[in-house]
Each structure stands twice: as structure tokens, then as C-alpha cells.
Enzyme design. Structure first.
Site, PDB file in Angstrom:
ATOM      1  N   PHE A 159       0.834  -1.397   0.163  1.00  0.00           N
ATOM      2  CA  PHE A 159      -0.264   0.245  -0.400  1.00  0.00           C
ATOM      3  C   PHE A 159       1.144   0.978  -0.207  1.00  0.00           C
ATOM      4  CE2 PHE A 159       1.127  -0.012   4.710  1.00  0.00           C
ATOM      5  CZ  PHE A 159       1.347   1.464   4.859  1.00  0.00           C
ATOM      6  N   LYS A 183      -1.151  -7.596  -9.274  1.00  0.00           N
ATOM      7  CA  LYS A 183      -2.286  -7.567  -7.649  1.00  0.00           C
ATOM      8  C   LYS A 183      -2.279  -6.666  -6.754  1.00  0.00           C
ATOM      9  CE  LYS A 183      -3.330  -8.297  -4.446  1.00  0.00           C
ATOM     10  NZ  LYS A 183      -3.620  -7.913  -3.108  1.00  0.00           N
ATOM     11  N   GLU A 186      -5.396  -3.705  -2.082  1.00  0.00           N
ATOM     12  CA  GLU A 186      -6.545  -3.517  -1.828  1.00  0.00           C
ATOM     13  C   GLU A 186      -6.400  -2.305  -0.661  1.00  0.00           C
ATOM     14  OE1 GLU A 186      -4.495  -5.831  -0.533  1.00  0.00           O
ATOM     15  OE2 GLU A 186      -5.830  -6.730   1.210  1.00  0.00           O
ATOM     16  N   SER A 236       5.433  -7.138   3.418  1.00  0.00           N
ATOM     17  CA  SER A 236       6.110  -7.429   4.226  1.00  0.00           C
ATOM     18  C   SER A 236       6.896  -8.733   4.582  1.00  0.00           C
ATOM     19  CB  SER A 236       5.199  -7.956   5.563  1.00  0.00           C
ATOM     20  OG  SER A 236       4.060  -8.758   5.374  1.00  0.00           O
ATOM     21  N   CYS A 291       9.721   1.216   3.056  1.00  0.00           N
ATOM     22  CA  CYS A 291      10.296   0.429   3.196  1.00  0.00           C
ATOM     23  C   CYS A 291      11.947   1.373   3.601  1.00  0.00           C
ATOM     24  CB  CYS A 291      10.397  -0.517   2.068  1.00  0.00           C
ATOM     25  SG  CYS A 291      11.303   0.033   0.793  1.00  0.00           S
ATOM     26  N   GLU A 391       8.760  -4.464  13.052  1.00  0.00           N
ATOM     27  CA  GLU A 391       8.969  -3.477  11.868  1.00  0.00           C
ATOM     28  C   GLU A 391       7.144  -2.118  12.278  1.00  0.00           C
ATOM     29  OE1 GLU A 391       8.131  -3.720   7.858  1.00  0.00           O
ATOM     30  OE2 GLU A 391       9.158  -2.017   6.945  1.00  0.00           O
TER      31      GLU A 391
END
Ligand code: NAD
Length: 506
Positions: A159, A183, A186, A236, A291, A391
Site C-alpha cells: 500500500f 495485483k 487492496e 512485508s 520501507c 517494524e
């Protein structure tokens, strides 16, 4: 998540892209796309059915037959057009991204721009997808390599960079002659879909780029699909590790860029003002949801005295909706993310770290429902505390003191993650030692967020990456192609023949 038909609802639906058509899903499972600053439902995204995923892969398989033979120049020219379309639509793309993701408008433009750089790189694919040739490896024999596209490839994205990371993937995969099923996350699929519309407008033929939506089930369906040859994942460590194992079981090539806990080391000879500004920007920009954020800073020796100035700078940051001018950090992606970050701050306090700055429940007039957490700083953080071990992916900075560079480096190399790191110093010798011995993929020297430009590839060490080759840059050419080695001899009229039962080439 809702079990309802999209037609019942008053908000727009996010479409699937299958065989060149943007189509309404026939699923009964929908999820809201929510503006994280206001909780307004912006759209509903379908969790695609197995039949829809199969149709997307079938379209990609069919399109591959002609796309793989499309001339390099024709493929590359599409990306020349796409980069122009992205530039022309930059403001709209950034606004869409900010609405669904929350980051500030300038940072949203940065998100699009870092992806645009990869599109530009894809337009130069002819220079990159070159094989090798050795002349006369034996009498009248030449050996050469072809870098041929694999077939249908798939991408699964997170995301936090809904423009940049899809653009890390489909342009290079398609430019090298593959077809693609994407993909997107979402949580914020809308800007990704707008980029796909522009990609079609730029000339990507039907079936070459397809998009399906969903979460775990869609990802597993892509991992298992026998017609998909390679998967590129960013997200992740937990999910990436699962994707790597599951997709490998069906013989796919897989690359997974995963989680992080990036440490900066500050030596006392660093340029203080520049360093403190760099740390604040990298720790709190995008509300820490990068990240390559810097959530851990190791202050070495006298640099430990800089904590009050660091805290004072962090206090000046403005927390507000990403659409508001002068905002430094916007909301977290979801209510759940906000609650998770707040719970980790609680644990930091309970486990004995010193809360130097508490960003919980900031006042954001006009956006009282937003998922805001302001800059938060802990000092006295140690391994074993949840705020160090996990994290956080929020605007929480952990400060650790160390006596020497060696001590700081040992801590970094002992952390399971190896995504990014940075050293701040004026000493070339110290920086060089750091660069040599640190086991981390991206290393910054007085650069807080050293995300490589597409002349290079993103990388990662240890728990931050699985798979040998990185996304974009030169490495991804090898990821998205199969090397075929041809050894060829052509006989002319007077070639002397002889029977040979050995393996040697004569
Ligand atoms: P995530 O792992 O939750 O989601 C990534 C993708 O996996 C999404 O498309 C999602 O739909 C799917 N997914 C989620 N749960 C799944 C499950 N149980 N099974 C199968 N698929 C599932 O990641 P996120 O929260 O969207 O993104 C943040 C994470 O991504 C952070 O850990 C961050 O460090 C990492 N990240 C890494 C890089 C990098 O280059 N190393 C870049 C950006 C983000």
C-alpha cells in the site's frame, strides 16, 4: 469487507483489467477504499473470483504469443509515450494517490516520479536486453545468447507506494517482452488503475497488461497458477516469505522485496544541521510508512548530546491531511494501522524506553477522524523491546546510544533486517569501513533514503529480500528473461566432415 453487490452502492467501483477491457467484477466480496484523513469511502474494490483471475492469466497467455515477437523498438516506444502521459497527468495522479493513501501531495508526486524514472528506463530496453556472442569458439563455431521473455509474469504490490512499486514492475516486464498480471494493494488501488489506463492509452495491446484485485486468496491463486512463470512481490516479510515458498513450489521465478528496520549511524564528526534534518525527514516523512524510512538512529559518542535538538526539530513538523499546504506528515493508511502503532508506543513505555516526544492523538482541526499519529521519539531503546524488534511502519523514531562505530555496526548486522541503512560522518575512512562491512542492501553515506535510481537495482539483505535478482535496473532484465545459449556451425560446400564421438567441439 462486505458481502454485497457493487451495484447496490453509491460509490464507484474499482474495475478489473482483463484483455484490454476495464470490467466490473462479478464477485460478492468487496472492500472499501477509504480516505485515511477523513474516513470517506472513495470506492469499493472487488476481491476477484478464481474465474476472473484465470481469465486474466489466459488473456496474458494469449497476448504473449504475439507480444514476445513485437520488435524491441515498438515495445520501447510505448514507454516513451507512457512517460509523457504520466508527466501530463502528474497533478491528477498525485491527488488520487493522496486521497487514498494519505501522504502529502508533494510526496505523492515523488511517489509517481520515482516510478516514472523506471518507465523512462523501460523505454531504453533495447540497450539492456542484449545477449553475448563469442566468435570461433571452435572451428567455424560461434556461441551466442538470446535473452527471451518468460511468458506471463505477475506482480503483487504493497500500500505504501501505490504508484512507484507497480511502475517498478509492469514496465520492465512488458518492455522485455512478457505479459503481466498485476495485483495491487487492496487498500489503495485507484492510482494504480489510473496508471494502467494511461498504459493502455500509451499503446499497450489488449491482454499484455491485466489487473486483478484482492488479498490473500488472490495472491495464493497467482502463486499457484501453472501458467505464471515469475512473480515479483513487494510487501512485508511475513507475506513475502509465504509468497516466495508457495510460488517456488510451482517452479516460478520469485523475487520478494520485504520488510525493514533501517538504522542510521551518526558519528560525532557529522555535519550536525544537515544530519538532524535528514534524520527527521527520513524518520517521519510519509508518516514513517516507507520501507526505506529511518526508524532507528544510533548516536555514537558525543552525538548522543544531540537528542534535545532532534526532538525540537521533530516538534516543528506539521501533522495534517496530505492535501493541506505545508503538511509534513499525513495520516496512517488505516484505523487498524493507527491502533497498532499506538499500541506499540504503549509497549515502548511499558518496556522502559524513555518517551522523548509523544505523537499520539495530535490535534488536526477539520480532520478529527483521520488516522493521525504525530512524530514520536524514544531514547534508551534496546534490542528485546517491541519498538526495536518489530517494524512499526509509523512515525516512531528509536534512539540508541553507542560508544563506537564498531558497536553500532555490530547492532545493525545483528538485526534480522537488511533493507537500508545510512551513516552520517565527514570521515571517508569511517564511511568506507561502514560500506565494506555492513550487511545491508541499500547504504547511504550522508544520504538518508538511498533508494537507487533505475540505472541500478533495488536490493536487500537477509530478511529484507528473497530471490537473487532485484526489481528494475539491469538485474531485472535477467529476472524477466530466460537465457538461451546457441552454439552454431554453418557448413559451406567444401567443409570437411568427420565423425566425432567425443564431447569436444572441433
Ligand atoms: P503486506 O505484506 O501486508 O501486503 C503486500 C501485498 O500482499 C498486498 O498486495 C496484499 O494484498 C498481499 N497480502 C496481504 N496479506 C496477505 C496474506 N496473508 N497472504 C497473501 N497475500 C497477502 O504489506 P503492506 O502492509 O501493504 O506494505 C508494507 C510492508 O511492505 C512493510 O513491511 C514494508 O517494509 C514493505 N515494503 C518493502 C519494500 C521493499 O522494497 N523492500 C517496499 C515497500 C514496502
Amino acid at each position: 469487507m462486505h458481502a454485497q453487490t457493487a451495484a447496490d452502492q453509491d460509490v464507484p467501483t474499482v474495475k478489473l483489467l482483463i484483455d484490454g477491457q476495464f470490467i466490473e467484477s462479478s464477485t460478492t466480496q468487496w472492500r472499501d477504499v477509504i480516505n485515511p484523513a477523513t474516513q470517506q469511502v472513495l470506492a469499493r474494490v472487488p476481491l476477484a473470483t478464481q474465474q476472473e483471475i484465470d481469465a486474466a492469466v489466459a488473456a496474458a497467455q494469449n497476448a504473449f504469443k504475439s507480444w514476445r515477437k513485437t520488435p524491441i523498438g515498438a515495445r520501447a516506444r510505448i514507454f516513451l509515450r507512457l512517460q509523457q502521459l504520466i508527466r501530463e497527468n502528474m497533478a491528477e495522479l498525485a491527488a488520487l494517490l493522496t486521497a487514498e493513501q494519505g501522504k502529502t501531495l508533494p510526496d505523492a508526486e515523488g511517489d509517481v516520479f520515482r516510478g516514472l524514472e523506471v518507465v523512462e528506463h523501460a523505454a531504453a530496453v533495447g540497450n539492456l536486453q542484449l545477449g553475448e556472442l563469442a566468435n570461433n569458439v571452435a572451428n567455424g563455431v560461434d556461441t551466442y545468447t538470446l535473452l527471451q521473455p518468460l511468458g506471463v509474469c505477475a506482480g503483487i504490490t504493497p500500500f505504501n507506494f501505490p504508484a512507484m512499486i507497480p511502475l517498478w514492475m509492469f514496465p520492465m516486464a512488458i518492455a522485455t517482452g512478457n505479459t503481466f498480471v498485476l495485483k495491487p494493494s487492496e487498500q489503495d488501488p485507484m492510482v494504480t488503475m489510473r496508471l494502467c489506463e494511461l498504459a493502455l492509452e500509451a499503446g499497450i495491446p489488449p491482454g499484455v497488461l491485466n489487473v486483478v484485485h484482492g488479498g490473500e486468496a488472490a495472491v495464493n491463486a497467482l502463486c499457484d497458477h501453472p501458467a505464471i512463470k515469475a512473480i515479483s512481490f513487494v510487501g512485508s516479510t511475513k507475506v513475502g516469505t509465504h509468497v516466495y515458498h508457495r510460488a517456488s513450489l510451482t517452479g516460478k521465478r520469485v523475487q520478494c522485496m520485504m520488510g525493514a528496520k533501517n538504522h542510521a549511524v551518526v558519528l560525532p564528526d557529522a555535519n550536525k544541521e544537515q544530519t538532524l534534518n535528514a534524520i527527521i525527514g527520513a524518520a517521519f516523512g510519509a508518516a514513517g510508512q516507507r520501507c526505506m524510512a529511518l526508524p532507528v538512529v544510533i548516536l555514537v559518542g558525543q552525538a548522543q548530546q544531540w537528542v534535545p535538538e532532534l526532538v525540537a526539530k521533530a516538534r516543528t513538523l506539521k501533522v495534517n491531511a496530505g492535501t493541506q499546504p505545508d503538511t509534513d506528515l499525513g495520516p496512517l493508511i488505516s484505523r487498524a494501522a493507527r491502533e497498532r502503532v499506538e499500541a506499540l508506543i504503549e509497549r515502548g513505555i511499558a518496556e522502559g524506553a524513555t518517551l522523548e516526544l509523544d505523537g499520539r492523538n495530535p490535534a488536526v482541526p477539520g480532520y478529527e477522524n483521520g488516522n493521525f499519529v504525530g512524530p514520536t521519539i524514544f531514547s534508551g531503546v534496546k534490542p528485546g523491546m517491541a519498538i526495536y524488534d518489530i517494524e512499526i511502519f509509523g512515525p516512531v523514531l528509536s534512539l540508541i546510544g553507542a560508544d563506537t562505530l564498531d558497536e553500532a555496526m555490530a547492532l545493525i548486522n545483528a538485526n534480522p533486517n537488511g533493507n537500508g541503512t545510512a551513516i552520517f560522518t565527514q570521515s571517508g575512512a569511517a564511511a568506507r569501513r561502514f560500506q565494506e562491512d555492513i550487511d545491508v542492501g541499500q547504504v547511504g553515506i550522508n544520504v538518508p533514503i538511498p533508494v537507487p535510481v533505475p540505472l541500478f537495482s533495488f536490493t536487500g539483505s537477509r530478511a529484507s529480500k528473497l530471490g537473487d535478482l532485484g526489481p528494475y535496473g539491469k538485474q531485472v532484465i535477467l529476472f524477466y528473461t530466460q537465457t538461451k545459449t546457441v552454439t552454431a556451425r554453418w557448413f559451406d560446400e567444401d567443409s570437411a566432415g568427420g565423425l566425432n564421438t567425443t564431447i569436444s567441439l572441433k
